[in-house]
Write a protein that holds these residues in place. Structure first.
Motif, PDB file in Angstrom:
ATOM      1  N   ILE A 111       0.848  -1.201   0.000  1.00  0.00           N
ATOM      2  CA  ILE A 111       0.000   0.000   0.000  1.00  0.00           C
ATOM      3  C   ILE A 111       0.884   1.252   0.000  1.00  0.00           C
ATOM      4  O   ILE A 111       0.623   2.210  -0.729  1.00  0.00           O
ATOM      5  CB  ILE A 111      -0.938  -0.005   1.218  1.00  0.00           C
ATOM      6  CG1 ILE A 111      -1.897  -1.190   1.144  1.00  0.00           C
ATOM      7  CG2 ILE A 111      -1.701   1.299   1.325  1.00  0.00           C
ATOM      8  CD1 ILE A 111      -2.679  -1.427   2.416  1.00  0.00           C
ATOM      9  N   ILE A 112       1.945   1.227   0.802  1.00  0.00           N
ATOM     10  CA  ILE A 112       2.853   2.378   0.907  1.00  0.00           C
ATOM     11  C   ILE A 112       3.863   2.388  -0.233  1.00  0.00           C
ATOM     12  O   ILE A 112       4.108   3.423  -0.844  1.00  0.00           O
ATOM     13  CB  ILE A 112       3.588   2.364   2.263  1.00  0.00           C
ATOM     14  CG1 ILE A 112       2.592   2.601   3.385  1.00  0.00           C
ATOM     15  CG2 ILE A 112       4.694   3.384   2.327  1.00  0.00           C
ATOM     16  CD1 ILE A 112       1.941   3.946   3.344  1.00  0.00           C
ATOM     17  N   THR A 113       4.460   1.241  -0.506  1.00  0.00           N
ATOM     18  CA  THR A 113       5.520   1.214  -1.515  1.00  0.00           C
ATOM     19  C   THR A 113       4.995   1.577  -2.896  1.00  0.00           C
ATOM     20  O   THR A 113       5.685   2.232  -3.666  1.00  0.00           O
ATOM     21  CB  THR A 113       6.201  -0.163  -1.553  1.00  0.00           C
ATOM     22  OG1 THR A 113       5.211  -1.185  -1.752  1.00  0.00           O
ATOM     23  CG2 THR A 113       6.962  -0.432  -0.272  1.00  0.00           C
ATOM     24  N   GLU A 114       3.761   1.187  -3.213  1.00  0.00           N
ATOM     25  CA  GLU A 114       3.191   1.553  -4.514  1.00  0.00           C
ATOM     26  C   GLU A 114       2.882   3.045  -4.589  1.00  0.00           C
ATOM     27  O   GLU A 114       2.967   3.646  -5.654  1.00  0.00           O
ATOM     28  CB  GLU A 114       1.928   0.738  -4.782  1.00  0.00           C
ATOM     29  CG  GLU A 114       2.216  -0.716  -5.075  1.00  0.00           C
ATOM     30  CD  GLU A 114       0.962  -1.555  -5.194  1.00  0.00           C
ATOM     31  OE1 GLU A 114      -0.151  -1.000  -5.050  1.00  0.00           O
ATOM     32  OE2 GLU A 114       1.103  -2.751  -5.426  1.00  0.00           O
ATOM     33  N   SER A 115       2.508   3.648  -3.458  1.00  0.00           N
ATOM     34  CA  SER A 115       2.222   5.085  -3.484  1.00  0.00           C
ATOM     35  C   SER A 115       3.499   5.920  -3.545  1.00  0.00           C
ATOM     36  O   SER A 115       3.440   7.103  -3.871  1.00  0.00           O
ATOM     37  CB  SER A 115       1.389   5.486  -2.268  1.00  0.00           C
ATOM     38  OG  SER A 115       2.114   5.263  -1.091  1.00  0.00           O
ATOM     39  N   LEU A 116       4.659   5.321  -3.244  1.00  0.00           N
ATOM     40  CA  LEU A 116       5.932   6.051  -3.295  1.00  0.00           C
ATOM     41  C   LEU A 116       6.675   5.898  -4.618  1.00  0.00           C
ATOM     42  O   LEU A 116       7.719   6.518  -4.802  1.00  0.00           O
ATOM     43  CB  LEU A 116       6.849   5.579  -2.162  1.00  0.00           C
ATOM     44  CG  LEU A 116       6.587   6.153  -0.787  1.00  0.00           C
ATOM     45  CD1 LEU A 116       7.496   5.504   0.232  1.00  0.00           C
ATOM     46  CD2 LEU A 116       6.763   7.643  -0.774  1.00  0.00           C
ATOM     47  N   ILE A 117       6.151   5.087  -5.526  1.00  0.00           N
ATOM     48  CA  ILE A 117       6.850   4.867  -6.792  1.00  0.00           C
ATOM     49  C   ILE A 117       6.928   6.178  -7.571  1.00  0.00           C
ATOM     50  O   ILE A 117       5.928   6.866  -7.771  1.00  0.00           O
ATOM     51  CB  ILE A 117       6.149   3.773  -7.622  1.00  0.00           C
ATOM     52  CG1 ILE A 117       6.294   2.428  -6.923  1.00  0.00           C
ATOM     53  CG2 ILE A 117       6.708   3.703  -9.036  1.00  0.00           C
ATOM     54  CD1 ILE A 117       5.557   1.297  -7.579  1.00  0.00           C
ATOM     55  N   GLY A 118       8.134   6.537  -7.964  1.00  0.00           N
ATOM     56  CA  GLY A 118       8.358   7.753  -8.735  1.00  0.00           C
ATOM     57  C   GLY A 118       8.462   9.016  -7.901  1.00  0.00           C
ATOM     58  O   GLY A 118       8.607  10.092  -8.448  1.00  0.00           O
ATOM     59  N   LYS A 119       8.392   8.909  -6.593  1.00  0.00           N
ATOM     60  CA  LYS A 119       8.474  10.082  -5.718  1.00  0.00           C
ATOM     61  C   LYS A 119       9.936  10.359  -5.376  1.00  0.00           C
ATOM     62  O   LYS A 119      10.787   9.483  -5.420  1.00  0.00           O
ATOM     63  CB  LYS A 119       7.685   9.861  -4.421  1.00  0.00           C
ATOM     64  CG  LYS A 119       6.231   9.472  -4.618  1.00  0.00           C
ATOM     65  CD  LYS A 119       5.434  10.609  -5.198  1.00  0.00           C
ATOM     66  CE  LYS A 119       3.951  10.351  -5.158  1.00  0.00           C
ATOM     67  NZ  LYS A 119       3.428   9.470  -6.173  1.00  0.00           N
ATOM     68  N   THR A 120      10.213  11.605  -5.021  1.00  0.00           N
ATOM     69  CA  THR A 120      11.581  12.003  -4.680  1.00  0.00           C
ATOM     70  C   THR A 120      11.820  11.987  -3.179  1.00  0.00           C
ATOM     71  O   THR A 120      12.836  12.475  -2.719  1.00  0.00           O
ATOM     72  CB  THR A 120      11.862  13.420  -5.208  1.00  0.00           C
ATOM     73  OG1 THR A 120      10.910  14.318  -4.624  1.00  0.00           O
ATOM     74  CG2 THR A 120      11.763  13.452  -6.720  1.00  0.00           C
ATOM     75  N   PHE A 121      10.879  11.457  -2.420  1.00  0.00           N
ATOM     76  CA  PHE A 121      11.021  11.402  -0.966  1.00  0.00           C
ATOM     77  C   PHE A 121      10.687  10.005  -0.467  1.00  0.00           C
ATOM     78  O   PHE A 121      10.116   9.179  -1.180  1.00  0.00           O
ATOM     79  CB  PHE A 121      10.108  12.436  -0.282  1.00  0.00           C
ATOM     80  CG  PHE A 121       8.651  12.307  -0.652  1.00  0.00           C
ATOM     81  CD1 PHE A 121       7.809  11.457   0.048  1.00  0.00           C
ATOM     82  CD2 PHE A 121       8.132  13.040  -1.703  1.00  0.00           C
ATOM     83  CE1 PHE A 121       6.484  11.334  -0.291  1.00  0.00           C
ATOM     84  CE2 PHE A 121       6.793  12.928  -2.047  1.00  0.00           C
ATOM     85  CZ  PHE A 121       5.966  12.067  -1.339  1.00  0.00           C
ATOM     86  N   GLY A 122      11.056   9.743   0.769  1.00  0.00           N
ATOM     87  CA  GLY A 122      10.744   8.476   1.418  1.00  0.00           C
ATOM     88  C   GLY A 122      10.044   8.742   2.733  1.00  0.00           C
ATOM     89  O   GLY A 122       9.739   9.889   3.075  1.00  0.00           O
ATOM     90  N   ILE A 123       9.798   7.695   3.489  1.00  0.00           N
ATOM     91  CA  ILE A 123       9.063   7.823   4.746  1.00  0.00           C
ATOM     92  C   ILE A 123       9.758   7.025   5.838  1.00  0.00           C
ATOM     93  O   ILE A 123      10.173   5.892   5.625  1.00  0.00           O
ATOM     94  CB  ILE A 123       7.621   7.305   4.592  1.00  0.00           C
ATOM     95  CG1 ILE A 123       6.836   8.193   3.662  1.00  0.00           C
ATOM     96  CG2 ILE A 123       6.924   7.209   5.924  1.00  0.00           C
ATOM     97  CD1 ILE A 123       5.420   7.758   3.471  1.00  0.00           C
ATOM     98  N   ASP A 124       9.886   7.653   7.012  1.00  0.00           N
ATOM     99  CA  ASP A 124      10.224   6.951   8.245  1.00  0.00           C
ATOM    100  C   ASP A 124       8.965   6.932   9.090  1.00  0.00           C
ATOM    101  O   ASP A 124       8.279   7.956   9.196  1.00  0.00           O
ATOM    102  CB  ASP A 124      11.328   7.682   9.018  1.00  0.00           C
ATOM    103  CG  ASP A 124      12.692   7.509   8.382  1.00  0.00           C
ATOM    104  OD1 ASP A 124      12.822   6.681   7.462  1.00  0.00           O
ATOM    105  OD2 ASP A 124      13.620   8.209   8.800  1.00  0.00           O
ATOM    106  N   MET A 125       8.648   5.787   9.665  1.00  0.00           N
ATOM    107  CA  MET A 125       7.443   5.738  10.490  1.00  0.00           C
ATOM    108  C   MET A 125       7.614   4.802  11.668  1.00  0.00           C
ATOM    109  O   MET A 125       8.422   3.875  11.628  1.00  0.00           O
ATOM    110  CB  MET A 125       6.222   5.334   9.663  1.00  0.00           C
ATOM    111  CG  MET A 125       6.289   4.002   9.003  1.00  0.00           C
ATOM    112  SD  MET A 125       4.778   3.764   8.055  1.00  0.00           S
ATOM    113  CE  MET A 125       5.287   2.430   7.005  1.00  0.00           C
ATOM    114  N   ALA A 126       6.863   5.115  12.728  1.00  0.00           N
ATOM    115  CA  ALA A 126       6.843   4.289  13.933  1.00  0.00           C
ATOM    116  C   ALA A 126       5.400   3.933  14.223  1.00  0.00           C
ATOM    117  O   ALA A 126       4.526   4.801  14.230  1.00  0.00           O
ATOM    118  CB  ALA A 126       7.441   5.046  15.107  1.00  0.00           C
TER     119      ALA A 126
END
Length: 160
Positions: A111-126
Protein backbone atom coordinates in the motif's frame (compact mmCIF):
# COMPACT_ATOMS: atom_id res chain seq x y z
CA UNK A 1 42.02 -58.66 15.65
CA UNK A 2 39.87 -55.57 16.15
CA UNK A 3 37.64 -54.21 13.43
CA UNK A 4 36.68 -50.55 13.50
CA UNK A 5 33.58 -49.30 11.80
CA UNK A 6 33.77 -45.74 10.67
CA UNK A 7 30.73 -43.84 9.54
CA UNK A 8 31.49 -41.34 6.86
CA UNK A 9 28.95 -38.60 6.31
CA UNK A 10 29.02 -36.64 3.14
CA UNK A 11 27.28 -33.33 3.55
CA UNK A 12 26.36 -31.40 0.44
CA UNK A 13 27.75 -27.92 0.16
CA UNK A 14 25.20 -25.34 1.33
CA UNK A 15 23.71 -23.34 -1.48
CA UNK A 16 24.08 -19.60 -1.39
CA UNK A 17 20.87 -17.86 -0.51
CA UNK A 18 19.69 -14.98 -2.59
CA UNK A 19 17.68 -12.07 -1.18
CA UNK A 20 16.25 -11.22 -4.55
CA UNK A 21 13.28 -12.38 -6.54
CA UNK A 22 13.87 -14.40 -9.71
CA UNK A 23 15.38 -12.55 -12.64
CA UNK A 24 12.85 -10.49 -14.55
CA UNK A 25 13.06 -8.75 -17.89
CA UNK A 26 11.82 -5.44 -16.47
CA UNK A 27 14.89 -3.52 -15.28
CA UNK A 28 12.97 -0.57 -13.85
CA UNK A 29 11.74 -2.51 -10.79
CA UNK A 30 14.06 -3.16 -7.87
CA UNK A 31 14.92 -6.81 -7.35
CA UNK A 32 13.54 -7.45 -3.87
CA UNK A 33 11.09 -9.90 -2.37
CA UNK A 34 7.52 -8.74 -2.64
CA UNK A 35 6.60 -9.74 0.92
CA UNK A 36 10.01 -9.49 2.56
CA UNK A 37 11.00 -7.23 5.42
CA UNK A 38 14.77 -6.76 5.08
CA UNK A 39 17.00 -4.97 7.58
CA UNK A 40 17.18 -1.97 5.26
CA UNK A 41 13.51 -1.31 6.02
CA UNK A 42 14.02 -1.29 9.79
CA UNK A 43 14.27 2.16 11.38
CA UNK A 44 17.28 2.09 13.71
CA UNK A 45 19.56 4.59 15.41
CA UNK A 46 18.90 7.02 18.23
CA UNK A 47 19.22 10.10 16.00
CA UNK A 48 16.75 8.80 13.42
CA UNK A 49 14.21 7.76 16.04
CA UNK A 50 14.55 11.02 17.98
CA UNK A 51 14.10 13.03 14.77
CA UNK A 52 11.02 11.00 13.92
CA UNK A 53 9.35 11.60 17.27
CA UNK A 54 10.23 15.32 17.40
CA UNK A 55 9.40 16.32 13.81
CA UNK A 56 6.86 13.60 12.99
CA UNK A 57 3.20 13.90 12.09
CA UNK A 58 0.67 11.59 13.69
CA UNK A 59 -2.17 9.32 12.60
CA UNK A 60 -4.33 7.13 14.78
CA UNK A 61 -6.27 3.93 14.21
CA UNK A 62 -7.03 2.67 17.72
CA UNK A 63 -5.35 0.76 19.26
CA UNK A 64 -2.43 1.76 16.99
CA UNK A 65 -0.71 5.11 16.66
CA UNK A 66 1.44 6.01 13.64
CA UNK A 67 4.14 8.68 13.72
CA UNK A 68 5.67 9.48 10.35
CA UNK A 69 8.01 11.93 8.70
CA UNK A 70 9.10 12.42 5.11
CA UNK A 71 12.79 11.90 4.33
CA UNK A 72 15.09 12.89 1.48
CA UNK A 73 15.79 9.31 0.42
CA UNK A 74 13.72 8.55 -2.67
CA UNK A 75 11.15 5.74 -2.43
CA UNK A 76 12.56 4.46 0.88
CA UNK A 77 10.31 3.22 3.70
CA UNK A 78 11.72 2.51 7.17
CA UNK A 79 9.55 1.24 10.02
CA UNK A 80 9.83 0.97 13.80
CA UNK A 81 7.41 -1.09 15.90
CA UNK A 82 6.96 -0.06 19.52
CA UNK A 83 5.03 -1.90 22.22
CA UNK A 84 5.37 -0.02 25.53
CA UNK A 85 6.30 -1.82 28.72
CA UNK A 86 3.74 0.34 30.49
CA UNK A 87 0.91 -1.50 28.69
CA UNK A 88 2.48 -4.98 28.48
CA UNK A 89 4.52 -5.92 31.52
CA UNK A 90 5.64 -9.33 30.25
CA UNK A 91 8.24 -9.48 27.49
CA UNK A 92 6.49 -12.45 25.88
CA UNK A 93 3.32 -10.38 25.39
CA UNK A 94 5.31 -7.46 23.93
CA UNK A 95 7.18 -9.77 21.58
CA UNK A 96 3.97 -11.46 20.44
CA UNK A 97 2.34 -8.13 19.66
CA UNK A 98 5.44 -6.95 17.76
CA UNK A 99 5.41 -10.21 15.80
CA UNK A 100 1.77 -9.63 14.85
CA UNK A 101 2.51 -6.03 13.82
CA UNK A 102 5.53 -7.00 11.72
CA UNK A 103 3.62 -9.74 9.94
CA UNK A 104 0.60 -7.53 9.22
CA UNK A 105 2.90 -4.77 7.91
CA UNK A 106 4.96 -7.19 5.83
CA UNK A 107 1.88 -8.54 4.07
CA UNK A 108 0.38 -5.10 3.38
CA UNK A 109 3.37 -2.82 2.86
CA UNK A 110 2.61 -2.66 -0.85
CA UNK A 111 0.00 0.00 0.00
CA UNK A 112 2.85 2.38 0.91
CA UNK A 113 5.52 1.21 -1.51
CA UNK A 114 3.19 1.55 -4.51
CA UNK A 115 2.22 5.09 -3.48
CA UNK A 116 5.93 6.05 -3.30
CA UNK A 117 6.85 4.87 -6.79
CA UNK A 118 8.36 7.75 -8.74
CA UNK A 119 8.47 10.08 -5.72
CA UNK A 120 11.58 12.00 -4.68
CA UNK A 121 11.02 11.40 -0.97
CA UNK A 122 10.74 8.48 1.42
CA UNK A 123 9.06 7.82 4.75
CA UNK A 124 10.22 6.95 8.25
CA UNK A 125 7.44 5.74 10.49
CA UNK A 126 6.84 4.29 13.93
CA UNK A 127 3.82 2.19 14.81
CA UNK A 128 3.05 2.32 18.53
CA UNK A 129 0.49 0.34 20.51
CA UNK A 130 -1.85 2.26 22.83
CA UNK A 131 -4.04 -0.58 24.13
CA UNK A 132 -3.48 -3.06 26.96
CA UNK A 133 -4.65 -6.33 25.41
CA UNK A 134 -3.14 -8.43 22.63
CA UNK A 135 -5.65 -8.75 19.78
CA UNK A 136 -5.82 -11.48 17.16
CA UNK A 137 -4.09 -11.20 13.81
CA UNK A 138 -7.21 -10.27 11.84
CA UNK A 139 -7.94 -7.13 13.87
CA UNK A 140 -4.25 -6.16 13.90
CA UNK A 141 -4.09 -6.49 10.13
CA UNK A 142 -7.28 -4.44 9.72
CA UNK A 143 -5.77 -1.64 11.85
CA UNK A 144 -2.48 -1.73 9.94
CA UNK A 145 -4.33 -1.52 6.61
CA UNK A 146 -6.29 1.48 7.90
CA UNK A 147 -3.11 3.27 8.97
CA UNK A 148 -1.27 2.51 5.72
CA UNK A 149 -4.15 3.69 3.52
CA UNK A 150 -4.43 6.92 5.52
CA UNK A 151 -0.67 7.41 5.11
CA UNK A 152 -0.94 6.70 1.37
CA UNK A 153 -3.54 9.49 1.18
CA UNK A 154 -1.08 11.83 2.94
CA UNK A 155 1.60 10.88 0.41
CA UNK A 156 -0.81 11.72 -2.39
CA UNK A 157 -1.62 15.08 -0.77
CA UNK A 158 2.10 15.89 -0.41
CA UNK A 159 2.65 15.12 -4.07
CA UNK A 160 -0.04 17.55 -5.25
Amino acid sequence: MTIFFVKIHFFPQPQKRCNFAPETTDTSMPRTKQYGFPKSEHLVGKKNIAALYTKGNKLSEPPLFLTYTFTDTAECVRVLFSVPKRHFRHASARNRYKRLLREAYRLNKSIITESLIGKTFGIDMAITVTDTEVPNFVSTERNIIGLLTALAAKIYEKDI
